[in-house]
Design an enzyme around this catalytic site. Structure first.
Site, PDB file in Angstrom:
ATOM      1  N   TYR A  85     -48.209  -9.822  12.261  1.00 52.57           N
ATOM      2  CA  TYR A  85     -48.421  -9.364  10.877  1.00 52.57           C
ATOM      3  C   TYR A  85     -49.107  -8.003  10.858  1.00 52.57           C
ATOM      4  O   TYR A  85     -48.654  -7.078  10.167  1.00 52.57           O
ATOM      5  CB  TYR A  85     -49.263 -10.414  10.146  1.00 52.57           C
ATOM      6  CG  TYR A  85     -49.658 -10.036   8.735  1.00 52.57           C
ATOM      7  CD1 TYR A  85     -48.752 -10.160   7.681  1.00 52.57           C
ATOM      8  CD2 TYR A  85     -50.943  -9.572   8.449  1.00 52.57           C
ATOM      9  CE1 TYR A  85     -49.117  -9.827   6.383  1.00 52.57           C
ATOM     10  CE2 TYR A  85     -51.315  -9.244   7.155  1.00 52.57           C
ATOM     11  CZ  TYR A  85     -50.405  -9.375   6.127  1.00 52.57           C
ATOM     12  OH  TYR A  85     -50.760  -9.046   4.847  1.00 52.57           O
TER      13      TYR A  85
ATOM     14  N   SER B 292     -51.716  -3.547   4.248  1.00 55.80           N
ATOM     15  CA  SER B 292     -52.859  -4.448   4.390  1.00 55.80           C
ATOM     16  C   SER B 292     -53.995  -3.698   5.062  1.00 55.80           C
ATOM     17  O   SER B 292     -53.763  -2.795   5.879  1.00 55.80           O
ATOM     18  CB  SER B 292     -52.493  -5.662   5.242  1.00 55.80           C
ATOM     19  OG  SER B 292     -53.656  -6.418   5.549  1.00 55.80           O
TER      20      SER B 292
HETATM   21  P1  NDP Z   1     -48.051 -14.867  -1.941  1.00 61.13           P
HETATM   22  O1  NDP Z   1     -47.429 -15.639  -0.831  1.00 61.13           O
HETATM   23  O2  NDP Z   1     -49.167 -15.444  -2.706  1.00 61.13           O
HETATM   24  O3  NDP Z   1     -46.898 -14.406  -2.961  1.00 61.13           O
HETATM   25  C1  NDP Z   1     -45.738 -13.834  -2.434  1.00 61.13           C
HETATM   26  C2  NDP Z   1     -44.759 -13.480  -3.527  1.00 61.13           C
HETATM   27  O4  NDP Z   1     -43.613 -12.873  -2.905  1.00 61.13           O
HETATM   28  C3  NDP Z   1     -44.231 -14.648  -4.297  1.00 61.13           C
HETATM   29  O5  NDP Z   1     -43.855 -14.218  -5.574  1.00 61.13           O
HETATM   30  C4  NDP Z   1     -43.008 -15.072  -3.484  1.00 61.13           C
HETATM   31  O6  NDP Z   1     -42.085 -15.745  -4.320  1.00 61.13           O
HETATM   32  C5  NDP Z   1     -42.484 -13.723  -3.047  1.00 61.13           C
HETATM   33  N1  NDP Z   1     -41.827 -13.760  -1.738  1.00 61.13           N
HETATM   34  C6  NDP Z   1     -42.230 -14.395  -0.606  1.00 61.13           C
HETATM   35  N2  NDP Z   1     -41.352 -14.199   0.368  1.00 61.13           N
HETATM   36  C7  NDP Z   1     -40.383 -13.406  -0.143  1.00 61.13           C
HETATM   37  C8  NDP Z   1     -39.192 -12.862   0.364  1.00 61.13           C
HETATM   38  N3  NDP Z   1     -38.793 -13.112   1.620  1.00 61.13           N
HETATM   39  N4  NDP Z   1     -38.418 -12.096  -0.439  1.00 61.13           N
HETATM   40  C9  NDP Z   1     -38.783 -11.855  -1.725  1.00 61.13           C
HETATM   41  N5  NDP Z   1     -39.895 -12.359  -2.265  1.00 61.13           N
HETATM   42  C10 NDP Z   1     -40.684 -13.124  -1.489  1.00 61.13           C
HETATM   43  O7  NDP Z   1     -48.496 -13.475  -1.254  1.00 61.13           O
HETATM   44  P2  NDP Z   1     -49.629 -12.420  -1.666  1.00 61.13           P
HETATM   45  O8  NDP Z   1     -49.565 -12.140  -3.115  1.00 61.13           O
HETATM   46  O9  NDP Z   1     -50.911 -12.831  -1.060  1.00 61.13           O
HETATM   47  O10 NDP Z   1     -49.137 -11.144  -0.833  1.00 61.13           O
HETATM   48  C11 NDP Z   1     -48.368 -10.099  -1.418  1.00 61.13           C
HETATM   49  C12 NDP Z   1     -48.391  -8.899  -0.481  1.00 61.13           C
HETATM   50  O11 NDP Z   1     -49.744  -8.497  -0.258  1.00 61.13           O
HETATM   51  C13 NDP Z   1     -47.801  -9.168   0.909  1.00 61.13           C
HETATM   52  O12 NDP Z   1     -47.102  -8.033   1.363  1.00 61.13           O
HETATM   53  C14 NDP Z   1     -49.040  -9.399   1.762  1.00 61.13           C
HETATM   54  O13 NDP Z   1     -48.808  -9.101   3.116  1.00 61.13           O
HETATM   55  C15 NDP Z   1     -49.998  -8.402   1.124  1.00 61.13           C
HETATM   56  N6  NDP Z   1     -51.398  -8.681   1.401  1.00 61.13           N
HETATM   57  C16 NDP Z   1     -52.010  -9.818   0.945  1.00 61.13           C
HETATM   58  C17 NDP Z   1     -53.336 -10.050   1.217  1.00 61.13           C
HETATM   59  C18 NDP Z   1     -54.063 -11.265   0.733  1.00 61.13           C
HETATM   60  O14 NDP Z   1     -55.217 -11.454   1.146  1.00 61.13           O
HETATM   61  N7  NDP Z   1     -53.489 -12.098  -0.119  1.00 61.13           N
HETATM   62  C19 NDP Z   1     -54.123  -9.106   2.018  1.00 61.13           C
HETATM   63  C20 NDP Z   1     -53.401  -7.941   2.427  1.00 61.13           C
HETATM   64  C21 NDP Z   1     -52.092  -7.753   2.135  1.00 61.13           C
HETATM   65  P3  NDP Z   1     -41.197 -16.970  -3.752  1.00 61.13           P
HETATM   66  O15 NDP Z   1     -42.125 -18.020  -3.270  1.00 61.13           O
HETATM   67  O16 NDP Z   1     -40.316 -17.391  -4.874  1.00 61.13           O
HETATM   68  O17 NDP Z   1     -40.405 -16.336  -2.657  1.00 61.13           O
END
Ligand code: NDP
Length: 251
Positions: A160, A146
């Site tokens: 985080y 991030s």
């Molecule tokens: P979302 O919450 O929108 O999506 C997360 C995805 O990961 C879903 O497919 C979810 O599926 C899955 N997921 C959540 N928890 C778990 C788990 N414990 N094990 C396996 N799968 C899991 O997140 P984002 O797309 O926003 O974020 C993705 C990555 O990007 C993260 O690492 C986040 O920290 C990083 N990030 C995001 C930013 C943003 O602004 N959005 C900024 C900077 C970094 P399900 O619900 O079925 O578990």
């Protein structure tokens, strides 16, 4: 950044953690569109996972969804093994699964702190160890860190941000250790991206949008484009790098 004929990753196999929604879903679809056979994990959202698989299959690609919580080491290892058993090899791991529990640090419970650490750090370590057992020269380990792993503009994200800083140094250290095997390790650092985790609407979004140079949230596809480049053949000399894609937030 080159997309060539869209088949940069033909014959390759990629595992993406957390690929059913948000940034992970965009990465999964993009790597499949570039020719990779993909396996991705999810936890609760079975319907979302099925719809990603169907969309890829409609486009002529290969995808499987595997239920595996990033906090469950045995499940993570089994997911990597299932991908290898299904497709016969492993070329790319994208450690995307991650979570944030925004609140003042002193109000965070130990359970919440453990959850963020277990998914964002421990899960990354476990998946990477499992993947390295199968990777050969040309392999790619890609973290989704991030922009707050390098610079934090606002309160509320203390545990985080700490985990994403750890992901940054994990990337750099691992790049040193496995460079001799011809495997690269890089960390893509998104800024504010419009997903369920960080929706571009609402109070929380206003300061984040204002902090970017482009005065807008990014789209998941804008992160997937960087991941596709790092996964592809043209990124062969990039390793140990933290590649920030944040609309200028950290500028
Ligand atoms: P979302 O919450 O929108 O999506 C997360 C995805 O990961 C879903 O497919 C979810 O599926 C899955 N997921 C959540 N928890 C778990 C788990 N414990 N094990 C396996 N799968 C899991 O997140 P984002 O797309 O926003 O974020 C993705 C990555 O990007 C993260 O690492 C986040 O920290 C990083 N990030 C995001 C930013 C943003 O602004 N959005 C900024 C900077 C970094 P399900 O619900 O079925 O578990």
């Amino acid at each position: 950044m080159s997309n060539n004929n869209g088949q940069n990753l033909a014959g390759k196999v990629a595992v993406i953690t957390g690929g059913s929604r948000g940034i992970g879903a965009a990465i999964t679809k993009r790597l499949a569109a570039d020719g990779a056979s993909v396996a991705f994990t999810y936890t609760k959202g079975g319907d979302a996972a099925v719809s990603v698989v169907k969309e890829i299959e409609r486009g002529g690609g290969k995808a499987i969804a595997i239920q595996a919580d990033a906090a469950d080491a045995a499940a993570v290892k089994a997911a990597v093994e299932k991908a290898v058993a299904t497709y016969g090899r492993l070329d790319v791991l994208v450690n995307n699964a991650g979570t944030a529990i925004p609140k003042p640090f002193e109000e965070a419970t130990l359970e919440e702190i453990d959850r963020v650490i277990d998914i964002n750090i421990r899960g990354v370590y476990v998946a990477t160890q499992a993947a390295l057992k199968h990777m050969k020269s040309g392999g790619r380990i890609i973290m989704i860190g991030s922009a707050v792993g390098e610079r934090v503009a606002a309160p509320g994200l203390v545990p985080y941000a700490g985990t994403k800083g750890a992901v940054k140094m994990f990337t750099q250290a691992l790049a040193r250790e496995i460079g001799s095997r011809g495997i690269t390790v890089n960390n893509v650092q998104p800024g504010p991206i419009d997903t369920d985790l960080n929706p571009a609407t609402g109070d929380w979004a206003v300061p984040q949008k204002a902090a970017t140079a482009l005065n807008r949230y990014g789209r998941p596809e804008e992160i997937a484009a960087m991941v596709a480049f790092v996964a592809g053949p043209e990124a062969s000399y990039i390793t140990g790098a933290n590649l920030t894609v944040d609309g200028g937030m950290n500028a």
